[in-house]
Scaffold this motif. Sequence first.
Motif, mmCIF file in Angstrom:
data_model
loop_
_atom_site.group_PDB
_atom_site.id
_atom_site.type_symbol
_atom_site.label_atom_id
_atom_site.label_comp_id
_atom_site.label_asym_id
_atom_site.label_seq_id
_atom_site.Cartn_x
_atom_site.Cartn_y
_atom_site.Cartn_z
ATOM 1 N N THR A 93 0.848 -1.198 0.000
ATOM 2 C CA THR A 93 0.000 0.000 0.000
ATOM 3 C C THR A 93 0.885 1.251 0.000
ATOM 4 O O THR A 93 0.660 2.183 -0.778
ATOM 5 C CB THR A 93 -0.921 -0.013 1.242
ATOM 6 N N GLY A 94 1.911 1.251 0.831
ATOM 7 C CA GLY A 94 2.824 2.396 0.878
ATOM 8 C C GLY A 94 3.542 2.599 -0.446
ATOM 9 O O GLY A 94 3.719 3.728 -0.898
ATOM 10 N N LEU B 296 3.262 -7.786 -12.494
ATOM 11 C CA LEU B 296 3.067 -6.512 -11.790
ATOM 12 C C LEU B 296 3.128 -5.338 -12.760
ATOM 13 O O LEU B 296 2.334 -4.395 -12.678
ATOM 14 C CB LEU B 296 4.134 -6.344 -10.695
ATOM 15 N N LEU B 297 4.074 -5.397 -13.692
ATOM 16 C CA LEU B 297 4.222 -4.288 -14.646
ATOM 17 C C LEU B 297 3.045 -4.198 -15.618
ATOM 18 O O LEU B 297 2.819 -3.155 -16.218
ATOM 19 C CB LEU B 297 5.541 -4.422 -15.415
ATOM 20 N N ALA B 298 2.294 -5.280 -15.729
ATOM 21 C CA ALA B 298 1.125 -5.266 -16.618
ATOM 22 C C ALA B 298 -0.103 -4.661 -15.934
ATOM 23 O O ALA B 298 -1.119 -4.408 -16.576
ATOM 24 C CB ALA B 298 0.818 -6.695 -17.075
ATOM 25 N N ILE B 299 -0.016 -4.420 -14.613
ATOM 26 C CA ILE B 299 -1.144 -3.808 -13.894
ATOM 27 C C ILE B 299 -1.143 -2.312 -14.173
ATOM 28 O O ILE B 299 -0.113 -1.646 -14.025
ATOM 29 C CB ILE B 299 -1.016 -4.056 -12.370
ATOM 30 N N LYS B 300 -2.303 -1.798 -14.553
ATOM 31 C CA LYS B 300 -2.393 -0.373 -14.902
ATOM 32 C C LYS B 300 -2.008 0.506 -13.703
ATOM 33 O O LYS B 300 -2.555 0.346 -12.615
ATOM 34 C CB LYS B 300 -3.815 -0.052 -15.352
ATOM 35 N N ARG C 119 -5.327 2.623 -8.548
ATOM 36 C CA ARG C 119 -4.133 1.774 -8.689
ATOM 37 C C ARG C 119 -4.118 0.660 -7.637
ATOM 38 O O ARG C 119 -3.777 -0.484 -7.938
ATOM 39 C CB ARG C 119 -2.866 2.630 -8.566
ATOM 40 N N LEU C 120 -4.470 1.037 -6.411
ATOM 41 C CA LEU C 120 -4.506 0.021 -5.357
ATOM 42 C C LEU C 120 -5.567 -1.033 -5.676
ATOM 43 O O LEU C 120 -5.347 -2.244 -5.511
ATOM 44 C CB LEU C 120 -4.800 0.717 -4.015
ATOM 45 N N LYS C 121 -6.699 -0.587 -6.177
ATOM 46 C CA LYS C 121 -7.764 -1.514 -6.580
ATOM 47 C C LYS C 121 -7.294 -2.394 -7.735
ATOM 48 O O LYS C 121 -7.609 -3.590 -7.774
ATOM 49 C CB LYS C 121 -9.004 -0.734 -7.021
ATOM 50 N N ASN C 122 -6.576 -1.810 -8.696
ATOM 51 C CA ASN C 122 -6.074 -2.604 -9.833
ATOM 52 C C ASN C 122 -5.156 -3.718 -9.336
ATOM 53 O O ASN C 122 -5.230 -4.856 -9.809
ATOM 54 C CB ASN C 122 -5.290 -1.719 -10.806
ATOM 55 N N PHE C 123 -4.267 -3.344 -8.389
ATOM 56 C CA PHE C 123 -3.371 -4.357 -7.827
ATOM 57 C C PHE C 123 -4.188 -5.480 -7.182
ATOM 58 O O PHE C 123 -3.922 -6.672 -7.391
ATOM 59 C CB PHE C 123 -2.429 -3.720 -6.789
#
Length: 221
Positions: free
Chosen positions: A33-34, A119-123, A88-92
Amino acid sequence: MTSETVTEIYELLHEAFGSQHWWPGETPFEVITGAILTQNTSWMNVEKAIANLKSAGRLSAEVIHRMELSELAELIRPAGYYNIKAARLKNFLDWLFDNYGGELANLEPIPTSRLREELLAIKGIGRETADSILLYALGRPIFVVDAYTARIAVRHGLIEPQADYEQLRELFESNLAQDTQLFNEYHALLVRTGKEFCRPKARCPGCPLEKLPHTLENECL
Ligand code: SF4
């Protein structure tokens, strides 16, 4: 020569500053999260956002995954760009729940290179964030690069100024043992050096790396 310099830089910084005890966070999910919230803001603001999540009893992957985007954005407002960072956090978490049952433990058998690609494919997850997650939350031997790393490496003649992120990562990874704890400490020490001494206008006098050859010997304050 490069290998010796990379090692010497670490030794000098560790001798001067000691262990930095990174990454602050009580759990791997708090570290993740951080890492997502710290983009383009100070750590102090991230701490406020994380404190909000904690005091609302919301700092868990499952809870945030189910939470409305607007509620999450409000809780992390102190971190700035809160709508973007909430997404972004939701995408992860969508990736984690869709592929790994929402459990970080299920990432353990996945090879680091494949995990990094995923991980790099996550928006919204860029290289520095992905690598911070891999190193500091998941304990993988990936060297995290940032602007401080680049500045110090260039000023000490380790790499060309136009080097990109992957070239900088390769520089450190190929000249050090693949040691998670070493990468953890080294990155933290470079950040401290960059903040205290190797600023855009370098403050070489008193810097732990002052005695090493560098490109600013005649320009320092
Ligand atoms: S401030 Fe000077 S001595 Fe310190 S890391 Fe930067 S260039 Fe090197």
